[in-house]
Scaffold this active site. Structure first.
Site, PDB file in Angstrom:
ATOM      1  N   GLU C  82       0.952  -1.214  -0.082  1.00 47.44           N
ATOM      2  CA  GLU C  82       0.024   0.111  -0.025  1.00 47.44           C
ATOM      3  C   GLU C  82       0.935   1.278   0.075  1.00 47.44           C
ATOM      4  O   GLU C  82       0.357   2.341   0.263  1.00 47.44           O
ATOM      5  CB  GLU C  82      -1.127  -0.144   1.120  1.00 47.44           C
ATOM      6  CG  GLU C  82      -0.322  -0.060   2.492  1.00 47.44           C
ATOM      7  CD  GLU C  82      -1.612  -0.486   3.535  1.00 47.44           C
ATOM      8  OE1 GLU C  82      -2.147   0.254   3.738  1.00 47.44           O
ATOM      9  OE2 GLU C  82      -1.766  -1.594   3.766  1.00 47.44           O
ATOM     10  N   CYS C 114      -3.366  -4.368   4.080  1.00 48.26           N
ATOM     11  CA  CYS C 114      -2.253  -5.098   4.660  1.00 48.26           C
ATOM     12  C   CYS C 114      -2.372  -6.617   4.218  1.00 48.26           C
ATOM     13  O   CYS C 114      -1.289  -7.212   4.627  1.00 48.26           O
ATOM     14  CB  CYS C 114      -2.487  -5.194   6.317  1.00 48.26           C
ATOM     15  SG  CYS C 114      -1.995  -3.605   6.887  1.00 48.26           S
ATOM     16  N   THR C 155       3.298   2.718  15.245  1.00 52.15           N
ATOM     17  CA  THR C 155       3.908   1.413  14.716  1.00 52.15           C
ATOM     18  C   THR C 155       4.189   1.176  13.180  1.00 52.15           C
ATOM     19  O   THR C 155       4.884   0.468  12.963  1.00 52.15           O
ATOM     20  CB  THR C 155       2.723   0.398  15.060  1.00 52.15           C
ATOM     21  OG1 THR C 155       1.390   1.113  14.604  1.00 52.15           O
ATOM     22  CG2 THR C 155       2.574   0.181  16.835  1.00 52.15           C
ATOM     23  N   HIS C 237      -1.407 -11.730  11.192  1.00 52.70           N
ATOM     24  CA  HIS C 237      -1.218 -10.339  10.938  1.00 52.70           C
ATOM     25  C   HIS C 237      -0.794  -9.579  12.147  1.00 52.70           C
ATOM     26  O   HIS C 237      -1.521  -9.927  13.225  1.00 52.70           O
ATOM     27  CB  HIS C 237      -2.331  -9.641  10.338  1.00 52.70           C
ATOM     28  CG  HIS C 237      -1.870  -8.190   9.785  1.00 52.70           C
ATOM     29  ND1 HIS C 237      -0.942  -7.648   9.330  1.00 52.70           N
ATOM     30  CD2 HIS C 237      -2.683  -7.025  10.282  1.00 52.70           C
ATOM     31  CE1 HIS C 237      -0.746  -6.455   9.368  1.00 52.70           C
ATOM     32  NE2 HIS C 237      -2.161  -5.809   9.732  1.00 52.70           N
TER      33      HIS C 237
END
Lengths: 132, 383, 350
Positions: C82, C114, C155, C237
Site C-alpha cells: 500500500e 495489509c 507502529t 497479521h
C-alpha cells in the site's frame, strides 16, 4: 525527461552488467563496445557479482542539482572481485566507520531525487556487508 | 610546419562579475590582446569554453564572440575539452598557424559561472565526468578528487597538512597578481581550519567558482619577431587523453594523459623537466598539483609533497608553480583557466609579471587538465 | 482451497531497512508522556534511498537465491503493497527486471491494505498449482504510511518478505491449503489524493481484524480437519503486539507457537509485509516436518490463511540469504523526530 537514457541503461543499473572481451578475456564496467586493452570489438555482456572492497570514498555534502534529497551521502570507488573499479554511491553507512579495503556488496536503491515529472531512477549502490 | 609565436595577450580580472555577461568578458579579453599586439588583422578566432550551454544557455558561442568583438565574418569555432578548454583553444590556434591555414588567430578562454546557484554549477561541472556512470550517480567533481586524495594519502601515508604548501604558495603568488581573485596570503593553520567540502578536500584545497576571460593572439614566429612586444615562441603544443571515467584506469593515481602530454611536449621542445623555469600547474585541487608534478617528471611517485614541503615550488624555488596564483589563488573560471595560465606564462617570459616575477624565466610550461585527468594539454613557451 | 497440482514455497527472502525510530521520540514530539503504554519500543523506517520497490528487490533476490532457480524461469512477479512509489506504473516490472525474470513473465501490483502480500501468495500458489507456471513470486512489502501524530505513527514500519512458489518436490515448505475470508468492512482506507490513511479507531478491532482473522483461520482449520495444536508454529497479521496475541490466544495458539514470527515486537507494523515477514522469521527456525499456520489480515476487509509443512530442504538453503534475524540485528537509530520526518517524506516544501 531522460526516460530513454535510464531505460537503455537498465541492465547496467540493475545487474551491474558490463562487458567481457572474447579476444583477451578482459572484463569491463561500464560496458564497452571496443576492448580498451586489445582494441578488438568482440565484447559480450558480462554480469559482475557485486562483491568488492572499498578503494576510496568520500562524503558529498554539496549535492549537485538532482541529488539534494539524499544529501549528505557517501560515495566510493569499489574494486570488484572480478577486477574493475566502479564509482557509486554507498548506502547504509550512517554511523559506520568507512575504511579503505572494507568489503562491500551491491544493492539496488533510488539513485537521485525523483527526476523531472517524478520519474524514479533505480540503480546499483554498495553497502557494508549485511552479514560480515 | 611553421614556428608559431604569441604576439599579444589580454585578460579580465578574475572575479564574480555580476554586471557582465559571457560576451562582455570575452570581448574585453579579445580587445586587450589585439591592443597588446598592435595588430588589427584576425583571420580566425577559437573560443575555449566548457559550460556556456549549461551555465549561460548559449552555444554557437564563438560566432557570438566574433560578432560582439566586431570580427565578422572570420572563422569562429568553439573548442571544448572540459577544464582544459582554454589550453585547447591555443592548441587549435597553434595548429591553424603552423599549418599555414591562417596567419593571425585569436585563442580565447572564457567562462561565466556565477549566473547559476551553486547546485546548478556543481551539476554543470560534473558534466566533465562520465554522465552515465559518474555524474548520473551524484558523484560530484569534488568527490572524484576527494577520493583520489584519500587514496593518495592512504598509499603514501600522507597527512592532510602535507598538502598545505600548495595552497599557501598559490595564495602567496595571487597576492602579487592584480587580476587574481583571492589576493590574500594564508598560513598552514588557515588551511587546516578551512571547512571540509568532501572529506578530505576542504575549501582551501579547492579552486573557487568565478568568471573571467583571457585571450592570446598567435602568428607565425617570423611575424612575432617583428611585433611590438617581446616575442614568445610556442616550443611545444600537445594533447593526450585517458578514460573519462576515473575508475576505468589501471591506476587512478597515475595521471597518464598528463604524463603523455608532458612527454610529447618535452620531445617537441627538445627539453627535459630540468629545463623548465616555471610551471603553471592545473591546481584545481591540491591533489591535482601533486599528481601532475609526479606525472610530468618533477617528482617521483609519492614524492611531490616533499617537493612542496622543501619550498621548491615557490617563486624562488627551482620549479616555481602557479606563479600568479594558479587556479586556486587567481581563480578557476573553468574553460578560461587554460588561457589565463598561458597569458601568465607570457607575462613571466616577457618579464612583465611585476612583484610575482620569476627571475630570469626563459622557459615556461603551462598545462591544463580536463575532467579528472582525462585530457591534458601542455604548452612550452620560450623567449 | 487446494490446487490440483502439489505446490510449495521453494524460496523465501526478507527485508527490513536499517534505520530505527524510537517511539519515545514520536511520543515526545506529540507531548505524550505515557511512555510505558507505547505499543512497541522502536520501528523500522526506510533509508532516504529506499522505497517499497528497492526493498522488494532485495527480498526477491534472497528468495531466488534460496530457491536456486534461474530467474528467467519465473512466470509471475506479484507485489502487494500500500506504499507503491507510483500511483500508476507497476512496481512489479521493476522488481521483475531487477531479478532477471523479464520478459516472459506476468507482473502486477496487488492492493488489499495489509493483505495485499498474502493475496499475491494465494495467486502464486494457484498459478503454479494450475500448471500455468513453474515458478511464481509473491511479495508483500511496505514503507508504511501514517499521519503525523496519529496513533498509527507509533507502529507504522517498513519491511516485508518475498516467497517463490514452485513444484512441491523442490519445496522448503509445502502448501497444504489456503482459504480467504472477505467482507466489505470499512475500518481503514486511503484515497488516491490523500497522503495518509484514515482509520476507524476501535472499529478496526472486533468487527474487522478479529472477525476476519477468526473467519479465515477457523475455516481453514475446519476444512483440513486440524487443530491449533497440530502446528508447531503460527503467524498472524501483527498491527501491534496486542492484537496478534489476542487472536492467537483466542484460537488457542500458544506464545511458543507465535514467538519466532512476532516481528512486530521488534520493528512495528510493516502493513502488507507484516504477516509475510513473520512467516519468513518462522522459516528461519522451522525444521523438517514442522507444520506452520499462517493468517494475514487486510483492512477493508479480509484474511488469507495458509497451512504449510516445512521440508528438509528448508534447512539446506536457509544460509543462502540473510535471515530476518540478520536484518533485525543491523540497526541505526534515528533519535530525533525531525530527521524521521525528513526520511519518511513527511516534510513537504511548498
Amino acid at each position: 525527461m531522460e526516460l530513454p537514457r535510464y531505460h537503455r541503461m537498465r541492465r547496467a543499473l540493475y545487474h551491474l552488467e558490463g562487458s567481457a572481451c572474447a579476444a583477451c578475456g578482459g572484463r569491463f564496467f561500464p560496458p564497452r563496445s571496443v576492448c580498451p586493452s586489445c582494441r578488438k570489438g568482440d565484447l559480450a555482456p558480462y554480469r559482475f557479482s557485486g562483491r568488492g572492497t572499498l578503494y576510496s570514498y568520500t562524503r558529498v555534502g554539496q549535492a549537485p542539482r538532482g541529488f539534494a534529497s539524499l544529501a549528505p551521502y557517501d560515495v566510493g570507488m569499489v574494486r570488484l572481485e572480478e577486477g574493475p573499479l566502479v564509482t557509486a554511491q554507498l548506502s547504509d553507512t550512517e554511523g559506520v566507520d568507512l575504511a579503505i579495503g572494507m568489503p562491500v556488496e551491491m544493492v539496488t536503491r533510488t539513485l537521485r531525487d525523483a527526476a523531472e515529472h517524478g520519474y524514479i531512477v533505480y540503480g546499483y549502490k554498495f553497502r557494508p556487508l549485511l552479514r560480515p | 610546419m611553421r614556428d608559431v609565436g604569441i604576439i599579444g595577450i589580454g585578460q579580465t580580472p578574475v572575479a564574480e562579475h555580476w554586471g557582465r555577461s559571457i560576451r562582455d568578458l570575452a570581448v574585453e579579453a579579445v580587445q586587450a590582446a589585439r591592443q597588446d599586439a598592435g595588430v588589427e588583422r584576425v583571420d580566425a578566432i577559437y573560443v575555449g569554453n566548457m559550460l556556456s550551454g549549461e551555465l549561460a544557455g548559449q552555444e554557437n558561442l564563438a560566432t557570438l564572440v566574433a560578432d560582439a568583438a566586431g570580427l565578422l565574418p572570420v572563422e569562429a569555432l568553439k573548442v571544448e575539452a572540459a577544464c582544459a578548454s582554454g589550453g585547447a583553444a591555443l592548441r587549435a590556434a597553434c595548429l591553424a598557424v603552423a599549418s599555414g591555414a591562417h596567419d593571425y588567430v585569436l585563442a580565447v578562454g572564457v567562462e561565466k559561472m556565477t549566473d547559476l546557484l551553486t547546485d546548478g554549477v556543481t551539476a554543470a561541472l560534473a558534466t566533465a565526468a562520465d554522465a552515465d556512470y559518474e555524474a548520473g550517480h551524484g558523484i560530484s567533481f569534488v568527490a572524484l578528487n576527494a577520493m583520489l586524495m584519500r587514496r593518495y594519502m592512504h598509499e603514501h601515508k600522507a597527512r592532510h597538512e602535507d598538502f598545505a604548501p600548495f595552497s599557501v604558495n598559490s595564495h602567496r603568488n595571487a597576492a602579487r597578481n592584480p587580476r587574481a581573485m583571492y589576493r590574500h596570503e594564508i598560513t598552514p593553520e588557515d588551511f587546516m581550519a578551512s571547512p571540509i567540502v568532501s572529506d578530505p578536500i576542504n575549501i582551501l584545497d579547492s579552486a573557487g567558482i568565478c568568471d573571467g576571460a583571457a585571450a592570446l593572439l598567435v602568428a607565425p614566429a617570423s611575424e612575432a619577431r617583428r611585433g611590438r612586444r617581446p616575442p614568445v615562441r610556442i616550443a611545444a603544443s600537445t594533447c593526450a587523453t585517458d578514460t573519462v571515467g576515473l575508475a576505468e584506469r589501471k591506476d587512478p593515481l597515475v595521471w597518464q594523459s598528463v604524463a603523455d602530454s608532458a612527454r610529447l611536449a618535452y620531445a617537441q621542445a627538445k627539453m627535459a623537466p630540468k629545463d623548465i623555469d616555471l610551471f603553471e600547474v592545473h591546481d584545481a585541487f591540491t591533489i591535482v598539483s601533486v599528481l601532475s608534478l609526479e606525472a610530468c617528471g618533477f617528482a617521483d611517485r609519492g614524492s611531490a609533497l616533499k617537493l612542496a614541503a622543501e619550498g621548491r615550488i615557490a617563486r624562488e624555488g627551482d620549479i616555481p608553480i602557479c606563479t600568479l596564483g594558479g587556479l586556486k589563488g587567481r581563480g578557476h573560471p573553468v574553460g578560461a583557466s587554460g588561457a589565463y595560465q598561458l597569458v601568465e606564462t607570457v607575462l613571466q617570459l616577457r618579464g612583465e609579471a611585476g612583484e610575482a616575477q620569476v627571475k630570469g624565466a626563459r622557459v615556461g610550461m603551462a598545462q591544463s587538465v580536463g575532467g579528472s585527468g582525462s585530457v591534458a594539454i601542455t604548452h612550452i613557451l620560450t623567449v | 482451497m487446494k490446487t490440483t497440482q502439489e505446490v510449495g514455497i521453494v524460496g523465501y527472502g526478507a527485508y527490513v531497512p536499517r534505520p530505527r525510530v524510537p517511539t519515545r521520540a514520536i511520543a515526545a514530539a506529540w507531548g505524550r508522556s505515557d511512555e510505558a503504554r507505547l505499543p512497541v519500543r522502536e520501528k523500522s523506517v526506510p533509508a532516504l534511498d529506499e522505497d517499497s520497490i528497492t526493498m522488494s528487490i532485495e527480498a526477491a533476490r534472497s528468495a531466488v537465491a534460496r530457491a536456486r532457480v534461474a530467474p528467467d524461469r519465473i512466470r509471475a512477479v506479484w507485489v502487494g503493497s500500500e506504499s507503491k512509489p507510483y500511483a500508476v506504473k507497476p512496481s512489479s516490472t521493476v522488481v521483475a527486471e531487477a531479478i532477471g525474470a523479464t520478459p516472459w513473465v506476468s507482473a502486477a501490483d496487488l492492493e488489499f491494505a495489509c493483505k495485499a502480500g498474502s493475496e499475491a501468495m494465494q495467486a502464486a500458489y494457484a498459478f503454479v498449482g494450475s500448471g500455468m507456471a513453474g515458478y511464481a513470486l509473491a511479495i508483500g512489502m511496505d514503507a508504511a504510511q501514517s499521519k503525523p501524530g496519529d496513533q498509527l505513527e507509533f507502529t507504522a514500519a517498513a519491511g516485508g518478505a518475498a516467497f517463490l512458489f514452485g513444484p512441491s518436490p523442490e519445496a522448503v515448505a509445502r502448501v497444504e491449503g489456503s482459504l480467504s475470508y472477505v467482507t466489505d468492512t470499512p475500518d481503514f482506507f486511503r484515497r488516491q489524493h490523500m497522503h495518509y490513511p484514515e482509520h476507524g479507531h476501535r472499529f478496526t478491532g472486533e468487527p474487522a481484524y478479529f472477525a476476519h482473522s477468526r473467519g479465515a483461520a477457523q475455516g481453514l482449520l475446519e476444512s483440513l480437519g486440524r487443530r491449533p495444536s497440530d502446528y508447531r508454529w503460527a503467524v498472524f497479521h501483527q498491527p501491534n503486539p496486542k492484537f496478534m496475541r489476542r487472536i492467537a490466544a483466542e484460537m488457542e495458539f500458544t506464545e511458543q507457537q507465535i514467538a519466532p514470527g512476532a516481528v512486530v515486537d521488534r520493528i512495528g507494523n510493516t502493513y502488507s509485509g507484516a504477516s509475510l515477514l513473520g512467516l519468513a522469521a518462522i522459516l528461519d527456525v522451522a525444521k523438517d516436518g514442522d507444520r506452520i499456520f499462517f493468517c494475514s489480515y487486510g483492512s477493508g476487509a479480509g484474511s488469507d490463511a495458509f497451512s504449510l509443512l516445512a521440508t528438509r530442504r528448508l534447512e539446506e538453503v536457509r544460509e543462502e540469504a540473510p535471515s530476518v534475524r540478520d536484518y533485525l540485528a543491523r540497526r541505526h537509530e534515528i533519535a530525533d523526530y525531525g530527521t524521521y520526518l525528513r526520511m519518511s517524506g513527511k516534510i513537504r516544501l511548498l
